[in-house]
Design a protein around this motif. Structure first.
Motif, PDB file in Angstrom:
ATOM      1  N   ILE A  69       1.071  -1.024  -0.140  1.00 16.17           N
ATOM      2  CA  ILE A  69      -0.081  -0.065   0.033  1.00 16.17           C
ATOM      3  C   ILE A  69       0.904   1.247   0.053  1.00 16.17           C
ATOM      4  O   ILE A  69       1.964   1.335   0.820  1.00 16.17           O
ATOM      5  N   THR A  70       0.635   2.178  -0.962  1.00 19.53           N
ATOM      6  CA  THR A  70       1.278   3.487  -0.863  1.00 19.53           C
ATOM      7  C   THR A  70       0.072   4.496  -0.176  1.00 19.53           C
ATOM      8  O   THR A  70      -0.966   4.470  -0.343  1.00 19.53           O
ATOM      9  N   ILE A  71       0.523   5.301   0.782  1.00 16.43           N
ATOM     10  CA  ILE A  71      -0.085   6.313   1.256  1.00 16.43           C
ATOM     11  C   ILE A  71       0.290   7.706   1.189  1.00 16.43           C
ATOM     12  O   ILE A  71       1.589   7.881   1.591  1.00 16.43           O
ATOM     13  N   ASN A  72      -0.343   8.459   0.272  1.00 18.34           N
ATOM     14  CA  ASN A  72       0.244   9.884   0.174  1.00 18.34           C
ATOM     15  C   ASN A  72      -1.034  10.884   0.234  1.00 18.34           C
ATOM     16  O   ASN A  72      -2.284  10.473   0.277  1.00 18.34           O
ATOM     17  N   PRO A  73      -0.720  12.305   0.520  1.00 15.89           N
ATOM     18  CA  PRO A  73      -1.626  13.150   0.722  1.00 15.89           C
ATOM     19  C   PRO A  73      -2.319  13.631  -0.656  1.00 15.89           C
ATOM     20  O   PRO A  73      -1.798  13.180  -1.783  1.00 15.89           O
ATOM     21  N   PHE A  77      -7.381  17.829  -1.769  1.00 11.70           N
ATOM     22  CA  PHE A  77      -8.089  17.968  -0.736  1.00 11.70           C
ATOM     23  C   PHE A  77      -7.257  17.965   0.531  1.00 11.70           C
ATOM     24  O   PHE A  77      -6.946  16.920   1.136  1.00 11.70           O
ATOM     25  N   LYS A  78      -7.110  19.027   0.889  1.00 19.75           N
ATOM     26  CA  LYS A  78      -5.971  19.449   2.049  1.00 19.75           C
ATOM     27  C   LYS A  78      -6.651  18.596   3.115  1.00 19.75           C
ATOM     28  O   LYS A  78      -7.545  18.598   3.695  1.00 19.75           O
ATOM     29  N   GLY A  79      -5.414  18.169   3.708  1.00 17.74           N
ATOM     30  CA  GLY A  79      -5.653  17.450   5.007  1.00 17.74           C
ATOM     31  C   GLY A  79      -6.101  15.920   4.836  1.00 17.74           C
ATOM     32  O   GLY A  79      -6.181  15.193   5.849  1.00 17.74           O
ATOM     33  N   LYS A  80      -6.361  15.585   3.557  1.00 16.78           N
ATOM     34  CA  LYS A  80      -6.653  14.072   3.352  1.00 16.78           C
ATOM     35  C   LYS A  80      -5.828  13.339   2.889  1.00 16.78           C
ATOM     36  O   LYS A  80      -4.900  13.841   1.933  1.00 16.78           O
ATOM     37  N   THR A  81      -5.470  11.804   3.120  1.00  9.29           N
ATOM     38  CA  THR A  81      -4.929  10.983   2.459  1.00  9.29           C
ATOM     39  C   THR A  81      -5.546  10.066   1.644  1.00  9.29           C
ATOM     40  O   THR A  81      -6.551   9.598   1.923  1.00  9.29           O
ATOM     41  N   GLN A  82      -4.760   9.372   0.665  1.00 11.40           N
ATOM     42  CA  GLN A  82      -5.353   8.159  -0.124  1.00 11.40           C
ATOM     43  C   GLN A  82      -4.424   7.045   0.000  1.00 11.40           C
ATOM     44  O   GLN A  82      -3.304   7.225  -0.199  1.00 11.40           O
ATOM     45  N   ALA A  83      -5.088   5.929   0.454  1.00  9.47           N
ATOM     46  CA  ALA A  83      -4.153   4.467   0.222  1.00  9.47           C
ATOM     47  C   ALA A  83      -4.401   3.981  -1.134  1.00  9.47           C
ATOM     48  O   ALA A  83      -5.498   3.919  -1.612  1.00  9.47           O
ATOM     49  N   ASP A 106      -8.198  -3.160   5.045  1.00  8.58           N
ATOM     50  CA  ASP A 106      -9.259  -2.116   5.356  1.00  8.58           C
ATOM     51  C   ASP A 106      -9.092  -1.451   6.765  1.00  8.58           C
ATOM     52  O   ASP A 106      -8.939  -0.376   6.856  1.00  8.58           O
ATOM     53  N   ARG A 107      -8.935  -2.318   7.949  1.00 11.87           N
ATOM     54  CA  ARG A 107      -8.783  -1.832   8.997  1.00 11.87           C
ATOM     55  C   ARG A 107      -7.421  -1.221   9.144  1.00 11.87           C
ATOM     56  O   ARG A 107      -7.516  -0.053   9.794  1.00 11.87           O
ATOM     57  N   TYR A 108      -6.326  -1.491   8.594  1.00 13.95           N
ATOM     58  CA  TYR A 108      -5.076  -1.082   8.616  1.00 13.95           C
ATOM     59  C   TYR A 108      -5.018   0.499   8.037  1.00 13.95           C
ATOM     60  O   TYR A 108      -4.620   1.311   8.614  1.00 13.95           O
ATOM     61  N   ILE A 109      -5.608   0.605   6.698  1.00  9.99           N
ATOM     62  CA  ILE A 109      -5.751   1.770   6.164  1.00  9.99           C
ATOM     63  C   ILE A 109      -6.772   2.704   6.923  1.00  9.99           C
ATOM     64  O   ILE A 109      -6.218   3.871   7.123  1.00  9.99           O
ATOM     65  N   LYS A 110      -7.628   2.381   7.487  1.00 10.24           N
ATOM     66  CA  LYS A 110      -8.581   3.306   8.489  1.00 10.24           C
ATOM     67  C   LYS A 110      -7.753   3.554   9.702  1.00 10.24           C
ATOM     68  O   LYS A 110      -7.646   4.799  10.071  1.00 10.24           O
ATOM     69  N   GLU A 111      -6.782   2.848  10.332  1.00 14.44           N
ATOM     70  CA  GLU A 111      -6.129   3.249  11.376  1.00 14.44           C
ATOM     71  C   GLU A 111      -4.944   4.171  10.903  1.00 14.44           C
ATOM     72  O   GLU A 111      -4.722   5.036  11.702  1.00 14.44           O
ATOM     73  N   GLN A 112      -4.552   4.356   9.682  1.00 12.02           N
ATOM     74  CA  GLN A 112      -3.918   5.171   9.206  1.00 12.02           C
ATOM     75  C   GLN A 112      -4.241   6.546   9.030  1.00 12.02           C
ATOM     76  O   GLN A 112      -3.686   7.474   8.650  1.00 12.02           O
ATOM     77  N   GLY A 113      -5.515   6.575   9.082  1.00 12.25           N
ATOM     78  CA  GLY A 113      -6.386   7.927   8.906  1.00 12.25           C
ATOM     79  C   GLY A 113      -6.750   8.308   7.374  1.00 12.25           C
ATOM     80  O   GLY A 113      -6.744   9.399   7.165  1.00 12.25           O
ATOM     81  N   CYS A 114      -6.490   7.308   6.529  1.00 12.91           N
ATOM     82  CA  CYS A 114      -6.789   7.665   5.248  1.00 12.91           C
ATOM     83  C   CYS A 114      -8.346   7.869   4.954  1.00 12.91           C
ATOM     84  O   CYS A 114      -9.201   7.344   5.450  1.00 12.91           O
ATOM     85  N   TYR A 115      -8.376   8.794   3.992  1.00  5.04           N
ATOM     86  CA  TYR A 115      -9.690   9.096   3.484  1.00  5.04           C
ATOM     87  C   TYR A 115     -10.433   8.137   2.523  1.00  5.04           C
ATOM     88  O   TYR A 115     -11.587   7.978   2.590  1.00  5.04           O
TER      89      TYR A 115
END
Length: 147
Positions: A69-73, A77-83, A106-115
Motif C-alpha cells: 500500500i502507498t499512502i500519500n496526501p 483535498f487538503k488534509g486528506k490522504t489516500q491509500a 481495510d482496518r489498517y488503512i482506516k487506522e492510518q487515517g486515510c480518507y
C-alpha cells in the motif's frame, strides 16, 4: 494459524519474490513489456518516509499473500490522504483467505487515517463485483501508453 501484519519490505522481499514473480506473470509482463527489476533503494526510502506499507499474510510463518500500500496526501483535498494498492495477492492455493487480507488491509488503512482506498485491477484478474461488495465504487478507467 493465519496472520496479517505489517513488515519491513527489505526484511521480507526475498520471501515475497516468488509471489511477486507470479503476479508479474499474470498480466504485467505482457502489458508493460518489462522484467521485474525492483529499485530496492526507492522501496526502502518510501517505507522510511511512511509512504510504503507492506502487509504480509502468513500461515504458520509461511508467506501466502501480501499487500503493498502507498499512502500519500491528496493535494486537491487538503488534509486528506489516500491509500493506493500497489499490489495485493494471495497464492491461488490459499484464496479462501483472501477476504481476511482485505479485511485486515481495510482496518489498517482506516487506522492510518486515510480518507479513501484506491486500487486498480489487472484485466485478467478483474473482479469488479467482488470489490463492489467490499464497498468500492468504479471511479475511473486507467489507460496506459508506452512512451
Amino acid at each position: 494459524m493465519i496472520t496479517v501484519m505489517r513488515e519491513h519490505w527489505v526484511d521480507c522481499i526475498d520471501e515475497l519474490m516468488p509471489l511477486c514473480i507470479e503476479v508479474h506473470n499474470i498480466d504485467e509482463q505482457q502489458t508493460y513489456g518489462l522484467e521485474l527489476d525492483f529499485d530496492r533503494d526507492l522501496y526502502i526510502e518510501s517505507e522510511e518516509a511512511n509512504q510504503l506499507h507492506c502487509l504480509v499474510m502468513r500461515e504458520n510463518g509461511k508467506v501466502i499473500g501480501f499487500h503493498w500500500i502507498t499512502i500519500n496526501p491528496l493535494a486537491r483535498f487538503k488534509g486528506k490522504t489516500q491509500a493506493c494498492t500497489d499490489v495485493i495477492f494471495v497464492l491461488p492455493k490459499y484464496r479462501r483467505y483472501s477476504n481476511l487480507l482485505i479485511q485486515c488491509s481495510d482496518r489498517y488503512i482506516k487506522e492510518q487515517g486515510c480518507y479513501m482506498w484506491a486500487l486498480a485491477t489487472l484485466d485478467d484478474c478483474y473482479r469488479g463485483a467482488v470489490w463492489e461488495r467490499k464497498g468500492f465504487k468504479k471511479a475511473e478507467t486507467i489507460f496506459m501508453k508506452k512512451v
